[in-house]
Design a protein around this motif. Sequence first.
Motif, PDB file in Angstrom:
ATOM      1  N   ASP A  92     -61.091  18.951 -28.433  1.00  0.00           N
ATOM      2  CA  ASP A  92     -61.716  17.972 -29.228  1.00  0.00           C
ATOM      3  C   ASP A  92     -60.607  16.887 -29.848  1.00  0.00           C
ATOM      4  O   ASP A  92     -59.689  17.368 -30.197  1.00  0.00           O
ATOM      5  CB  ASP A  92     -62.919  18.507 -29.986  1.00  0.00           C
ATOM      6  CG  ASP A  92     -64.065  19.257 -29.418  1.00  0.00           C
ATOM      7  OD1 ASP A  92     -63.764  19.298 -28.130  1.00  0.00           O
ATOM      8  OD2 ASP A  92     -64.721  19.989 -29.873  1.00  0.00           O
ATOM      9  N   ASP A  94     -61.494  15.945 -32.737  1.00  0.00           N
ATOM     10  CA  ASP A  94     -61.497  15.742 -34.246  1.00  0.00           C
ATOM     11  C   ASP A  94     -60.669  16.888 -34.945  1.00  0.00           C
ATOM     12  O   ASP A  94     -61.054  17.115 -36.119  1.00  0.00           O
ATOM     13  CB  ASP A  94     -63.021  15.983 -34.592  1.00  0.00           C
ATOM     14  CG  ASP A  94     -63.697  17.438 -33.894  1.00  0.00           C
ATOM     15  OD1 ASP A  94     -62.836  18.112 -33.074  1.00  0.00           O
ATOM     16  OD2 ASP A  94     -64.972  17.760 -33.963  1.00  0.00           O
ATOM     17  N   GLN A  96     -60.661  20.033 -34.847  1.00  0.00           N
ATOM     18  CA  GLN A  96     -61.603  21.305 -35.120  1.00  0.00           C
ATOM     19  C   GLN A  96     -60.894  22.389 -34.128  1.00  0.00           C
ATOM     20  O   GLN A  96     -60.833  23.692 -34.380  1.00  0.00           O
ATOM     21  CB  GLN A  96     -62.590  21.336 -34.761  1.00  0.00           C
ATOM     22  CG  GLN A  96     -63.555  20.431 -35.866  1.00  0.00           C
ATOM     23  CD  GLN A  96     -64.971  20.694 -35.831  1.00  0.00           C
ATOM     24  OE1 GLN A  96     -65.845  20.236 -35.086  1.00  0.00           O
ATOM     25  NE2 GLN A  96     -65.655  21.559 -36.961  1.00  0.00           N
ATOM     26  N   ARG A 195     -61.202  28.041 -37.054  1.00  0.00           N
ATOM     27  CA  ARG A 195     -61.934  26.727 -37.033  1.00  0.00           C
ATOM     28  C   ARG A 195     -62.057  25.914 -38.405  1.00  0.00           C
ATOM     29  O   ARG A 195     -62.468  26.433 -39.212  1.00  0.00           O
ATOM     30  CB  ARG A 195     -63.044  26.703 -36.266  1.00  0.00           C
ATOM     31  CG  ARG A 195     -63.718  25.464 -35.572  1.00  0.00           C
ATOM     32  CD  ARG A 195     -64.649  25.657 -34.846  1.00  0.00           C
ATOM     33  NE  ARG A 195     -65.645  24.588 -34.595  1.00  0.00           N
ATOM     34  CZ  ARG A 195     -65.718  23.621 -33.712  1.00  0.00           C
ATOM     35  NH1 ARG A 195     -64.900  23.772 -32.688  1.00  0.00           N
ATOM     36  NH2 ARG A 195     -66.584  22.773 -33.723  1.00  0.00           N
ATOM     37  N   ARG A 198     -64.436  19.535 -39.512  1.00  0.00           N
ATOM     38  CA  ARG A 198     -63.889  18.149 -38.946  1.00  0.00           C
ATOM     39  C   ARG A 198     -63.508  17.367 -39.997  1.00  0.00           C
ATOM     40  O   ARG A 198     -64.109  17.039 -41.232  1.00  0.00           O
ATOM     41  CB  ARG A 198     -65.467  17.545 -38.578  1.00  0.00           C
ATOM     42  CG  ARG A 198     -65.093  16.492 -37.825  1.00  0.00           C
ATOM     43  CD  ARG A 198     -66.672  15.961 -37.459  1.00  0.00           C
ATOM     44  NE  ARG A 198     -66.934  15.719 -35.743  1.00  0.00           N
ATOM     45  CZ  ARG A 198     -66.195  14.722 -35.314  1.00  0.00           C
ATOM     46  NH1 ARG A 198     -65.566  13.885 -35.807  1.00  0.00           N
ATOM     47  NH2 ARG A 198     -66.410  14.711 -33.667  1.00  0.00           N
TER      48      ARG A 198
HETATM   49 MG    MG Z   1     -66.286  19.119 -33.455  1.00  0.00          MG
END
Ligand code: MG
Length: 340
Positions: A92, A94, A96, A195, A198
């Motif tokens: 992704d 962002d 993350q 994780r 964001r």
């Molecule tokens: Mg995300």
Amino acid sequence: MLLSIIIPVYNEAESLPALMARLRPIVGGLDCDYELIFVNDGSTDETSRMLRELSVVDHCVKVLSFSRNFGHQTAITAGLDFANGDATAVMDADLQDPPELLPEMLRLMRQGYDVVSAQRQARPGDGVWKRCTASVFYWFMRRFVDQRLLPEVGDFRLFSRTAVLAIRRFREQHRFMRGLVAWLGLKEAIIPFQREERAHGTTKYPLFKMLQLAWTAVSSFSALPLRLSTNLGFAIILFGIGYLVFSIFSALITKTTIQGWTSLVCLQIIFSGAILMAVGLVGNYVARIYEESKQRPLYVVSDLQNLPMPVAGPERGVVLEPSVPVEPAVDHPSPVRVRR
Ligand code: MG
Ligand code: UDP
């Protein structure tokens, strides 16, 4: 060796500078060449301009722009269609999915794994609602749909060339990439990771999109909802037969039939609801067969940067030829509106 990194982006102008700042030193330090394939999924903010600028100064940045928003899963599909790497990562935009995991993922791939998946250990940025729905979703999918689906494994993965070529063979319209990977049954290694939240911008997966993806996941891998509705219908019939016996008994022996009005109404509601639900479910599957039978393209690419025009286009993917402007572009007088 070439590493392709596919990054689907949808209105990620806020995330892109931070992503590039963190990703560049990591890929630059790898002992292999790399290409960053951004799939611009119909962004309407500054993302398109920023990607164009990045691709002009850095030829490792390649951009594939869709004509409109086709969705995250389709963006990954297109990225895989255009990736040239011996290994291909999907992540992704962002942050993350921490890019710091890439060297370890590559190391595992070199040991012979076809898929290296990152498994979330925590979801600090997600609220209680997202965490609960995600746990229920993974539990349900593993219990009733496909045992091979790994809990808390998203789309952050590294694929070998073999895996990419295998995944390209799936051309279905409604796509759930995690399910397709699980279905293939390739040799897979799993790396746990924390994780992060964001860092910039907001999620591009609101509740409705999440529900849509969950339904695609269930319906494209199993006919379980149809079977459940049959079982439910069967249970209701059994209950109905019991109630029929009771009604006849009331009418003939106790002679109290007029009192049955309330239960009649209740039964009517239950039956109508159950029938409508079953018809709706069947209709949903039929609609998906209908959509699949049209064999429409999965996506339309309107612009390519630092990527050659494919000679034989990807199967079920349209790549528009760049149009040659006949006249210089002019500002349109007011009644003419231009669609993005
Ligand atoms: Mg995300
Ligand atoms: N994304 C996309 N198309 C969409 C929605 C999302 O390409 O229609 C991209 C988005 O830009 C991001 C990735 O998919 O790079 C994951 O989206 P997001 O981070 O919003 O999902 P979440 O992590 O909240 O589930």
